[in-house]
Design an enzyme around this catalytic site. Structure first.
Site, short mmCIF file in Angstrom:
data_model
loop_
_atom_site.label_atom_id
_atom_site.label_comp_id
_atom_site.label_asym_id
_atom_site.label_seq_id
_atom_site.Cartn_x
_atom_site.Cartn_y
_atom_site.Cartn_z
N VAL A 188 0.84 -1.20 0.00
CA VAL A 188 0.00 0.00 0.00
C VAL A 188 0.87 1.25 0.00
O VAL A 188 0.69 2.17 -0.81
CB VAL A 188 -0.94 0.02 1.23
N ARG B 144 -6.35 -3.48 -4.97
CA ARG B 144 -6.24 -4.94 -5.02
C ARG B 144 -4.81 -5.30 -5.38
O ARG B 144 -4.25 -4.70 -6.31
CB ARG B 144 -7.15 -5.52 -6.10
N GLU B 145 -4.23 -6.25 -4.70
CA GLU B 145 -2.90 -6.70 -5.08
C GLU B 145 -2.98 -7.25 -6.50
O GLU B 145 -3.98 -7.83 -6.90
CB GLU B 145 -2.39 -7.77 -4.11
N ASN C 296 -14.58 -4.91 2.60
CA ASN C 296 -13.90 -6.20 2.50
C ASN C 296 -14.77 -7.35 3.01
O ASN C 296 -14.75 -8.45 2.46
CB ASN C 296 -12.56 -6.16 3.26
N PHE D 147 -16.81 -10.90 -8.11
CA PHE D 147 -16.67 -11.65 -6.86
C PHE D 147 -17.72 -12.75 -6.70
O PHE D 147 -18.19 -13.04 -5.61
CB PHE D 147 -16.65 -10.69 -5.64
N LEU D 148 -18.07 -13.33 -7.83
CA LEU D 148 -18.96 -14.50 -7.79
C LEU D 148 -18.24 -15.69 -8.40
O LEU D 148 -18.86 -16.53 -9.03
CB LEU D 148 -20.25 -14.20 -8.54
N ALA E 124 -16.67 -19.07 -7.94
CA ALA E 124 -16.60 -20.16 -6.96
C ALA E 124 -15.23 -20.83 -7.04
O ALA E 124 -14.57 -20.78 -8.06
CB ALA E 124 -17.69 -21.18 -7.27
N CYS F 17 -5.85 -9.41 3.37
CA CYS F 17 -6.91 -8.46 3.71
C CYS F 17 -8.25 -9.10 4.05
O CYS F 17 -8.76 -8.93 5.15
CB CYS F 17 -7.07 -7.48 2.56
N LYS G 159 -8.39 -11.46 7.28
CA LYS G 159 -8.00 -10.71 8.49
C LYS G 159 -9.03 -9.61 8.81
O LYS G 159 -9.44 -9.46 9.96
CB LYS G 159 -6.62 -10.10 8.21
C1 UGA Z 1 -8.90 -6.92 -1.22
C2 UGA Z 1 -10.00 -5.99 -1.76
O1 UGA Z 1 -10.52 -6.53 -2.97
C3 UGA Z 1 -9.43 -4.58 -2.02
O2 UGA Z 1 -10.48 -3.72 -2.42
C4 UGA Z 1 -8.80 -4.06 -0.72
O3 UGA Z 1 -8.22 -2.78 -0.89
C5 UGA Z 1 -7.72 -5.02 -0.28
O4 UGA Z 1 -8.30 -6.32 -0.07
C6 UGA Z 1 -7.14 -4.48 1.01
O5 UGA Z 1 -7.87 -4.40 2.00
O6 UGA Z 1 -5.97 -4.06 1.01
P1 UGA Z 1 -6.89 -8.29 -2.35
O7 UGA Z 1 -6.69 -8.88 -1.01
O8 UGA Z 1 -5.74 -7.77 -3.11
O9 UGA Z 1 -7.93 -7.06 -2.26
O10 UGA Z 1 -7.55 -9.41 -3.26
P2 UGA Z 1 -8.97 -9.69 -3.92
O11 UGA Z 1 -8.92 -9.39 -5.35
O12 UGA Z 1 -10.05 -9.07 -3.11
O13 UGA Z 1 -9.04 -11.29 -3.76
C7 UGA Z 1 -9.05 -11.87 -2.45
C8 UGA Z 1 -9.22 -13.37 -2.55
O14 UGA Z 1 -10.53 -13.70 -2.98
C9 UGA Z 1 -8.28 -14.08 -3.52
O15 UGA Z 1 -7.76 -15.23 -2.86
C10 UGA Z 1 -9.16 -14.47 -4.69
O16 UGA Z 1 -8.73 -15.64 -5.33
C11 UGA Z 1 -10.49 -14.70 -3.98
N1 UGA Z 1 -11.67 -14.51 -4.86
C12 UGA Z 1 -11.93 -13.31 -5.43
C13 UGA Z 1 -12.53 -15.57 -5.07
O17 UGA Z 1 -12.33 -16.69 -4.54
N2 UGA Z 1 -13.62 -15.39 -5.85
C14 UGA Z 1 -13.90 -14.21 -6.43
O18 UGA Z 1 -14.94 -14.10 -7.12
C15 UGA Z 1 -13.03 -13.14 -6.21
#
Ligand code: UGA
Length: 443
Positions: A11, A152-153, A206, A247-248, A250, A258, A261
């Site tokens: 960040v 998002r990372e 989140n 974010f749907l 599966a 993030c 936690k």
């Molecule tokens: C997340 C949020 O998306 C960001 O908006 C936020 O700023 C960040 O946390 C933070 O608090 O710093 P991030 O952790 O980088 O971002 O990753 P995401 O893209 O949210 O994915 C998180 C996890 O969910 C991954 O393991 C991904 O594989 C999983 N995921 C995501 C699913 O299993 N299904 C989905 O449809 C989407």
């Protein structure tokens, strides 16, 4: 504007170099000398697409520099962004040691009119406590704001430069002005709220994303039982703009630093306030169960996993990052080791960070190319949907395996193609169990 960033994790470093790219003069501070020394050489300590290039560019233009000397960083910035970690304590609460420590350390060097911005994800009311802390140090004239990040990372630079919204928490709308000025060129909506609301927005965002993922995984389990296809269900509900298609997906569930936690920290906040957040408890539980379901699916094929070799494709918690914190790969590896299996791992970027996190495990081997990893293996689990996995020579892979078992934990590959290549293929929630099987179970 002169900006300082305290903490150069993903960040802090992203915020710093992006603001430098926008023309501001930025100093990034970190107490980790090794990290600072790397950054000073133009090397990003983390893998994040485009970050290293932007770091080198802004350093070359003298818009960004890194230091391990705190007073220098504090004196430089009119605005100071606090971007230090708030890791999870054993009971799920956020550990605020670092952010409180930083405020204590910067306080003696702060001058009236400087602005301290809380960017780290923190429990509601933390900004209030930090403000109080500054007052104890006689820094009443320092403004404290909350400005949660939504990066998002793997996509951090684009998310920073093209945000969908900016949230600023302030004690009054006048105090928010300098941050509004800093973000003036961003065309997105800007929401100015009180400090507590801004802090809740971050945790609620989140937790809502986590809820969507666990929801679709719950429906995926039903699809598997009744022969329905979760991919079509997600499409069918996601086209409703009130639901949205993001974010749907599966699969094996969410990992990372993030979502897991922040959801647990939010749960603890609600507990302290005696508010019923049991919905989020279930979200967490569904997510924790995902890796066990993968093991059960493998056991539908191999009666015993003991002594067999399984290969994890993808070790990072998501593609385009080398971050393995709370990655599903760690849990899956441990479960497979408990079953007595031999585990191999391949990841385009996260191999080394994974090894460090896993520790010494004689039955785990890291490979640097996917083709060697699968030789004589009894099964592959696709854990992370790195694009390169789509383009592998899957026929060669199938031929070098002892049994061509492919568990697609992200529904990433074409099931028709994999079956036609001779794999025993299973996705998540696709409703047909293992495809390519003549008989429902084999050993
Ligand atoms: C997340 C949020 O998306 C960001 O908006 C936020 O700023 C960040 O946390 C933070 O608090 O710093 P991030 O952790 O980088 O971002 O990753 P995401 O893209 O949210 O994915 C998180 C996890 O969910 C991954 O393991 C991904 O594989 C999983 N995921 C995501 C699913 O299993 N299904 C989905 O449809 C989407």
């Amino acid at each position: 504007m002169e900006i300082s960033v305290i903490g150069t994790g993903y960040v802090g470093l992203t915020t710093g170099v992006c603001l430098a790219q926008l023309g501001h003069t930025v100093v990034g501070y970190d107490k980790d000398l090794y990290r600072i020394e790397k950054i000073q050489r133009g090397i990003s300590p983390i893998f994040e697409p485009g970050l290293q290039e932007l770091l080198q560019k802004t350093m070359g233009e003298k818009k960004f520099r890194a230091t391990s000397h705190l007073p220098e960083a504090v004196q430089h910035g009119r605005i100071l962004f606090l971007c230090v970690g708030t890791p999870q304590l054993p009971d799920g609460r956020a550990d605020l040691t670092q952010i409180e420590g930083v405020v204590r350390e910067i306080a003696p060097h702060l001058k009236p009119g400087q602005i301290v911005v809380e960017k780290s994800t923190v429990p509601v009311k933390t900004a209030r406590r930090l403000k109080h802390l500054l007052e104890i140090y006689g820094k009443k004239d320092v403004t404290l704001l909350s400005n949660p990040e939504f990066l998002r990372e793997g996509n951090a630079i684009e998310d920073f430069l093209k945000p969908d919204r900016i949230v600023i928490g302030a004690e009054d709308s006048h105090s928010a002005q300098p941050l509004l000025a800093l973000y003036e060129s961003f065309p997105c909506p800007k929401i100015v709220t009180d400090l507590e609301t801004a802090e809740i927005i971050k945790h609620a965002a989140n937790s809502f994303l986590a809820t969507k993922i666990s929801f679709i995984n719950m429906i995926a389990d039903l699809c598997d039982k009744v022969g329905a296809d979760i991919e079509k269900v997600a499409e069918g509900i996601g086209l409703d703009p009130r639901i949205g298609k993001e974010f749907l997906k599966a699969g094996l569930g969410y990992g990372g630093y993030c979502l897991p936690k922040d959801l647990r920290a939010f749960l603890q906040i609600a507990k302290d306030q005696q508010v019923d957040f049991s919905l989020l408890e279930v979200v967490d539980r569904i997510n924790e169960e995902r890796p066990y379901r993968a093991i059960s699916a493998l056991k539908e094929i191999h009666l015993s996993l003991s002594g067999k070799t399984f290969v994890l494709f993808g070790l990072s918690f998501k593609p385009n990052t080398d971050d393995i914190r709370e990655a599903r790969s760690l849990k899956l590896t441990r479960l497979l080791l408990e079953e007595g299996s031999f585990v191999r791992g391949y990841d385009p970027k996260a191999g080394e960070t994974f090894l460090k996190a896993l520790g010494e495990e004689v039955r785990f081997t890291l490979f640097t190319d996917p083709y060697s990893a699968v030789k004589d293996a009894h099964g592959i689990i696709l854990v992370t949907e790195w694009e390169e996995f789509k383009n592998l020579d899957w026929e060669t892979i199938r031929k070098s395996m002892v049994s061509p078992v492919l568990l697609d934990g992200r529904n990433y590959l074409s099931q028709e193609k994999m079956v036609s290549l001779g794999f025993l293929y299973r996705g998540v929630g696709r409703g047909k169990g293992w495809l390519g099987l003549k008989h429902p179970s084999q050993s």
